[in-house]
Design a protein around this motif. Structure first.
Motif, PDB file in Angstrom:
ATOM      1  N   LEU A 180      -3.927   0.217  -2.520  1.00 15.99           N
ATOM      2  CA  LEU A 180      -3.278  -1.036  -2.889  1.00 15.99           C
ATOM      3  C   LEU A 180      -2.443  -0.814  -4.148  1.00 15.99           C
ATOM      4  O   LEU A 180      -2.934  -0.273  -5.137  1.00 15.99           O
ATOM      5  CB  LEU A 180      -4.326  -2.123  -3.131  1.00 15.99           C
ATOM      6  CG  LEU A 180      -3.792  -3.486  -3.534  1.00 15.99           C
ATOM      7  CD1 LEU A 180      -2.939  -4.098  -2.419  1.00 15.99           C
ATOM      8  CD2 LEU A 180      -4.949  -4.409  -3.883  1.00 15.99           C
ATOM      9  N   VAL A 181      -1.191  -1.210  -4.098  1.00 12.49           N
ATOM     10  CA  VAL A 181      -0.299  -1.095  -5.255  1.00 12.49           C
ATOM     11  C   VAL A 181      -0.372  -2.411  -6.011  1.00 12.49           C
ATOM     12  O   VAL A 181       0.044  -3.453  -5.499  1.00 12.49           O
ATOM     13  CB  VAL A 181       1.155  -0.817  -4.808  1.00 12.49           C
ATOM     14  CG1 VAL A 181       2.086  -0.764  -6.021  1.00 12.49           C
ATOM     15  CG2 VAL A 181       1.223   0.479  -4.014  1.00 12.49           C
ATOM     16  N   THR A 182      -0.912  -2.346  -7.213  1.00  9.11           N
ATOM     17  CA  THR A 182      -1.011  -3.550  -8.035  1.00  9.11           C
ATOM     18  C   THR A 182       0.099  -3.599  -9.066  1.00  9.11           C
ATOM     19  O   THR A 182       0.321  -4.624  -9.686  1.00  9.11           O
ATOM     20  CB  THR A 182      -2.375  -3.622  -8.747  1.00  9.11           C
ATOM     21  OG1 THR A 182      -2.542  -2.451  -9.535  1.00  9.11           O
ATOM     22  CG2 THR A 182      -3.501  -3.756  -7.739  1.00  9.11           C
ATOM     23  N   GLY A 183       0.784  -2.487  -9.242  1.00  8.07           N
ATOM     24  CA  GLY A 183       1.899  -2.439 -10.182  1.00  8.07           C
ATOM     25  C   GLY A 183       1.463  -1.985 -11.549  1.00  8.07           C
ATOM     26  O   GLY A 183       1.158  -2.797 -12.405  1.00  8.07           O
ATOM     27  N   ALA A 184       1.402  -0.697 -11.758  1.00  4.44           N
ATOM     28  CA  ALA A 184       1.065  -0.132 -13.060  1.00  4.44           C
ATOM     29  C   ALA A 184       2.335  -0.147 -13.906  1.00  4.44           C
ATOM     30  O   ALA A 184       3.067   0.823 -13.963  1.00  4.44           O
ATOM     31  CB  ALA A 184       0.526   1.281 -12.897  1.00  4.44           C
ATOM     32  N   GLY A 187      -2.838  14.360  -8.110  1.00  5.19           N
ATOM     33  CA  GLY A 187      -1.499  13.808  -8.002  1.00  5.19           C
ATOM     34  C   GLY A 187      -1.100  13.307  -6.633  1.00  5.19           C
ATOM     35  O   GLY A 187       0.084  13.178  -6.334  1.00  5.19           O
ATOM     36  N   ARG A 188      -2.073  12.980  -5.788  1.00  4.16           N
ATOM     37  CA  ARG A 188      -1.752  12.457  -4.452  1.00  4.16           C
ATOM     38  C   ARG A 188      -2.886  11.581  -3.951  1.00  4.16           C
ATOM     39  O   ARG A 188      -4.033  11.746  -4.337  1.00  4.16           O
ATOM     40  CB  ARG A 188      -1.478  13.589  -3.480  1.00  4.16           C
ATOM     41  CG  ARG A 188      -2.628  14.539  -3.346  1.00  4.16           C
ATOM     42  CD  ARG A 188      -2.234  15.731  -2.518  1.00  4.16           C
ATOM     43  NE  ARG A 188      -3.293  16.722  -2.583  1.00  4.16           N
ATOM     44  CZ  ARG A 188      -3.099  18.002  -2.422  1.00  4.16           C
ATOM     45  NH1 ARG A 188      -1.888  18.458  -2.180  1.00  4.16           N
ATOM     46  NH2 ARG A 188      -4.085  18.839  -2.488  1.00  4.16           N
ATOM     47  N   CYS A 189      -2.536  10.640  -3.087  1.00  6.24           N
ATOM     48  CA  CYS A 189      -3.518   9.784  -2.434  1.00  6.24           C
ATOM     49  C   CYS A 189      -3.449  10.060  -0.940  1.00  6.24           C
ATOM     50  O   CYS A 189      -2.374  10.021  -0.341  1.00  6.24           O
ATOM     51  CB  CYS A 189      -3.236   8.310  -2.717  1.00  6.24           C
ATOM     52  SG  CYS A 189      -3.497   7.849  -4.441  1.00  6.24           S
ATOM     53  N   LEU A 190      -4.591  10.329  -0.346  1.00  8.37           N
ATOM     54  CA  LEU A 190      -4.652  10.759   1.046  1.00  8.37           C
ATOM     55  C   LEU A 190      -4.768   9.614   2.037  1.00  8.37           C
ATOM     56  O   LEU A 190      -4.575   9.807   3.237  1.00  8.37           O
ATOM     57  CB  LEU A 190      -5.828  11.722   1.239  1.00  8.37           C
ATOM     58  CG  LEU A 190      -5.834  12.923   0.283  1.00  8.37           C
ATOM     59  CD1 LEU A 190      -7.063  13.778   0.538  1.00  8.37           C
ATOM     60  CD2 LEU A 190      -4.563  13.730   0.413  1.00  8.37           C
ATOM     61  N   TYR A 194       0.858  -1.178   0.000  1.00  4.11           N
ATOM     62  CA  TYR A 194       0.000   0.000   0.000  1.00  4.11           C
ATOM     63  C   TYR A 194       0.894   1.228   0.000  1.00  4.11           C
ATOM     64  O   TYR A 194       1.987   1.214   0.581  1.00  4.11           O
ATOM     65  CB  TYR A 194      -0.898   0.020   1.240  1.00  4.11           C
ATOM     66  CG  TYR A 194      -1.953  -1.054   1.231  1.00  4.11           C
ATOM     67  CD1 TYR A 194      -3.239  -0.785   0.762  1.00  4.11           C
ATOM     68  CD2 TYR A 194      -1.665  -2.342   1.670  1.00  4.11           C
ATOM     69  CE1 TYR A 194      -4.212  -1.778   0.747  1.00  4.11           C
ATOM     70  CE2 TYR A 194      -2.626  -3.333   1.659  1.00  4.11           C
ATOM     71  CZ  TYR A 194      -3.892  -3.045   1.192  1.00  4.11           C
ATOM     72  OH  TYR A 194      -4.850  -4.030   1.171  1.00  4.11           O
ATOM     73  N   SER A 195       0.432   2.293  -0.655  1.00  2.00           N
ATOM     74  CA  SER A 195       1.181   3.544  -0.662  1.00  2.00           C
ATOM     75  C   SER A 195       0.210   4.702  -0.566  1.00  2.00           C
ATOM     76  O   SER A 195      -0.968   4.585  -0.905  1.00  2.00           O
ATOM     77  CB  SER A 195       2.039   3.651  -1.925  1.00  2.00           C
ATOM     78  OG  SER A 195       1.227   3.648  -3.084  1.00  2.00           O
ATOM     79  N   GLY A 223       3.273   3.981  -7.363  1.00  2.00           N
ATOM     80  CA  GLY A 223       3.013   2.756  -8.103  1.00  2.00           C
ATOM     81  C   GLY A 223       1.536   2.560  -8.374  1.00  2.00           C
ATOM     82  O   GLY A 223       1.081   1.464  -8.632  1.00  2.00           O
ATOM     83  N   VAL A 224       0.787   3.657  -8.303  1.00  2.00           N
ATOM     84  CA  VAL A 224      -0.659   3.640  -8.523  1.00  2.00           C
ATOM     85  C   VAL A 224      -0.935   4.197  -9.910  1.00  2.00           C
ATOM     86  O   VAL A 224      -0.464   5.283 -10.259  1.00  2.00           O
ATOM     87  CB  VAL A 224      -1.393   4.484  -7.453  1.00  2.00           C
ATOM     88  CG1 VAL A 224      -2.878   4.547  -7.730  1.00  2.00           C
ATOM     89  CG2 VAL A 224      -1.128   3.912  -6.066  1.00  2.00           C
TER      90      VAL A 224
END
Length: 163
Positions: free
Chosen positions: A109-113, A102-105, A69-70, A80-81
């Motif tokens: 879940l990072v699935t790997g784009a 441009g940000r997640c608060l 997670y990030s 990585g989102v």
């Protein structure tokens, strides 16, 4: 003065984050600039935390199950989102306002784009270690594969430059 986030995992699988929050890097759900002086617990339903790393303006963590997670700034893709995922959560029909501008608060879940690959190149992989630099993140999976996301201005992603 502390101008970056800080974090720690306990042996019991809890994660605590504190420090300067400008882009959601502390995971409070707010981008309002603030200094979080006391560690606050970060949770994701059904998960226990294993390892955490803080970058310049983002945080990345892995769980006991090997998921990553990030949260925080994604200006250079360091979370990585997938950007389409972010826009869908910002402006789309399932808009939550969690990943915008441009940000997640909150943890995502990072699935790997992965460029040139499908959007879930981490599926089925168990990440055992995370690291973060100013504008990039590094993941190590149980098979020894290294995954890198973010800025490559100085060759930190090992793409086309020897270091």
């Amino acid at each position: 003065a502390l101008r970056n986030p800080a974090a720690a995992c306990t042996t019991g699988g809890k994660l605590y984050v504190w420090g300067y929050n400008m882009n959601g890097e502390v995971g409070t759900g707010s981008a309002e600039p603030s200094m979080i002086l006391l560690p606050r617990e970060q949770t994701v339903a059904g998960e226990q935390w294993y390892a955490v790393a803080c970058g310049g303006h983002h945080t990345v963590a892995t769980t006991v199950s090997g998921r990553v997670y990030s949260w925080g700034s994604n200006a250079e893709g360091q979370l990585g989102v997938n950007h389409a995922h972010m826009e869908r959560h910002c402006h789309g029909p399932d808009a939550e306002g969690v990943c915008c501008d441009g940000r997640c608060l909150l943890p995502q879940l990072v699935t790997g784009a992965c460029t040139g690959l499908h959007d879930d190149c981490l599926r089925g992989r168990r990440v055992v270690h995370v690291a973060a630099g100013h504008s990039f993140s590094a993941l190590l999976d149980a098979d020894g594969m290294v995954w890198l996301f973010g800025q490559n201005k100085f060759g930190q992603l090992c793409q086309g430059r020897r270091v």
